[in-house]
Scaffold this motif. Structure first.
Motif, PDB file in Angstrom:
ATOM      1  N   GLN A   9      -5.609 -14.263   5.648  1.00 17.43           N
ATOM      2  CA  GLN A   9      -6.757 -13.384   5.404  1.00 17.43           C
ATOM      3  C   GLN A   9      -6.362 -11.914   5.583  1.00 17.43           C
ATOM      4  N   THR A  10      -5.619 -11.607   6.641  1.00 16.26           N
ATOM      5  CA  THR A  10      -5.176 -10.236   6.874  1.00 16.26           C
ATOM      6  C   THR A  10      -4.181  -9.821   5.798  1.00 16.26           C
ATOM      7  N   PHE A  11      -3.313 -10.741   5.391  1.00 18.78           N
ATOM      8  CA  PHE A  11      -2.369 -10.459   4.314  1.00 18.78           C
ATOM      9  C   PHE A  11      -3.123 -10.052   3.051  1.00 18.78           C
ATOM     10  N   GLU A  12      -4.136 -10.836   2.679  1.00 21.28           N
ATOM     11  CA  GLU A  12      -4.893 -10.538   1.457  1.00 21.28           C
ATOM     12  C   GLU A  12      -5.581  -9.187   1.551  1.00 21.28           C
ATOM     13  N   LYS A  13      -6.074  -8.842   2.735  1.00 20.69           N
ATOM     14  CA  LYS A  13      -6.703  -7.534   2.941  1.00 20.69           C
ATOM     15  C   LYS A  13      -5.701  -6.415   2.659  1.00 20.69           C
ATOM     16  N   PHE A  14      -4.500  -6.514   3.257  1.00 19.18           N
ATOM     17  CA  PHE A  14      -3.505  -5.461   3.086  1.00 19.18           C
ATOM     18  C   PHE A  14      -2.856  -5.501   1.704  1.00 19.18           C
ATOM     19  N   GLN A  15      -2.882  -6.646   1.049  1.00 24.19           N
ATOM     20  CA  GLN A  15      -2.302  -6.770  -0.287  1.00 24.19           C
ATOM     21  C   GLN A  15      -3.166  -6.056  -1.325  1.00 24.19           C
ATOM     22  N   THR A  16      -4.466  -5.936  -1.044  1.00 19.70           N
ATOM     23  CA  THR A  16      -5.377  -5.370  -2.037  1.00 19.70           C
ATOM     24  C   THR A  16      -5.964  -4.011  -1.654  1.00 19.70           C
ATOM     25  N   CYS A  17      -5.773  -3.573  -0.422  1.00 17.70           N
ATOM     26  CA  CYS A  17      -6.360  -2.294   0.000  1.00 17.70           C
ATOM     27  C   CYS A  17      -5.599  -1.123  -0.640  1.00 17.70           C
ATOM     28  N   PRO A  18      -6.190   0.067  -0.641  1.00 18.04           N
ATOM     29  CA  PRO A  18      -5.463   1.239  -1.145  1.00 18.04           C
ATOM     30  C   PRO A  18      -4.179   1.463  -0.333  1.00 18.04           C
ATOM     31  N   LEU A  19      -3.133   1.922  -0.999  1.00 14.16           N
ATOM     32  CA  LEU A  19      -1.845   2.119  -0.320  1.00 14.16           C
ATOM     33  C   LEU A  19      -1.939   3.088   0.851  1.00 14.16           C
ATOM     34  N   ASP A  20      -2.783   4.116   0.743  1.00 16.77           N
ATOM     35  CA  ASP A  20      -2.891   5.063   1.857  1.00 16.77           C
ATOM     36  C   ASP A  20      -3.496   4.397   3.093  1.00 16.77           C
ATOM     37  N   GLU A  21      -4.371   3.433   2.906  1.00 20.29           N
ATOM     38  CA  GLU A  21      -4.929   2.678   4.036  1.00 20.29           C
ATOM     39  C   GLU A  21      -3.837   1.827   4.686  1.00 20.29           C
ATOM     40  N   LEU A  22      -3.003   1.213   3.868  1.00 25.20           N
ATOM     41  CA  LEU A  22      -1.895   0.410   4.370  1.00 25.20           C
ATOM     42  C   LEU A  22      -0.908   1.286   5.145  1.00 25.20           C
ATOM     43  N   GLU A  23      -0.551   2.422   4.603  1.00 23.45           N
ATOM     44  CA  GLU A  23       0.375   3.330   5.283  1.00 23.45           C
ATOM     45  C   GLU A  23      -0.236   3.871   6.579  1.00 23.45           C
ATOM     46  N   GLY A  24      -1.538   4.098   6.593  1.00 20.58           N
ATOM     47  CA  GLY A  24      -2.227   4.538   7.806  1.00 20.58           C
ATOM     48  C   GLY A  24      -2.154   3.486   8.903  1.00 20.58           C
ATOM     49  N   GLU A  25      -2.289   2.232   8.521  1.00 18.48           N
ATOM     50  CA  GLU A  25      -2.197   1.139   9.496  1.00 18.48           C
ATOM     51  C   GLU A  25      -0.784   1.050  10.068  1.00 18.48           C
ATOM     52  N   ILE A  26       0.218   1.241   9.220  1.00 16.57           N
ATOM     53  CA  ILE A  26       1.609   1.246   9.687  1.00 16.57           C
ATOM     54  C   ILE A  26       1.809   2.375  10.690  1.00 16.57           C
ATOM     55  N   SER A  27       1.289   3.532  10.378  1.00 14.26           N
ATOM     56  CA  SER A  27       1.424   4.691  11.264  1.00 14.26           C
ATOM     57  C   SER A  27       0.748   4.447  12.611  1.00 14.26           C
ATOM     58  N   ARG A  28      -0.479   3.929  12.586  1.00  9.49           N
ATOM     59  CA  ARG A  28      -1.207   3.672  13.831  1.00  9.49           C
ATOM     60  C   ARG A  28      -0.497   2.622  14.687  1.00  9.49           C
TER      61      ARG A  28
END
Length: 83
Positions: A9-28
């Motif tokens: 479920q988390t994979f699918e969320k990050f697979q489809t979210c905007p890239l800037d949201e994904l990069e923000g999560e990596i940063s946090r």
């Protein structure tokens, strides 16, 4: 090499979210790991390892979305599980 178990479920969320949201999560997640003090890491090694594994998987998702990692290589590193 042991694959990292990660929620489908988390994979699918990050697979489809905007890239800037994904990069923000990596940063946090990176900042959270850096801010943990060494005594905390020793006392909570399993929790630290879980956070480190989560960060690794999110980075793999980012690499896959950017075409730097194919699905086969991703699957060799990560096991998607249903919670």
């Amino acid at each position: 090499m042991t694959r990292i178990a990660f929620s489908r479920q988390t994979f699918e969320k990050f697979q489809t979210c905007p890239l800037d949201e994904l990069e923000g999560e990596i940063s946090r997640a990176s900042i959270r790991l850096k801010l943990q003090d060494q005594t905390s890491i020793e006392n909570n090694r399993s929790q630290y390892q879980q956070e480190l594994d989560r960060l690794s998987v999110i980075k793999y998702i980012s690499q896959m979305r950017r075409g730097k990692l194919n699905r086969e290589d991703f699957s060799a590193k990560v096991e998607l599980v249903t919670p």
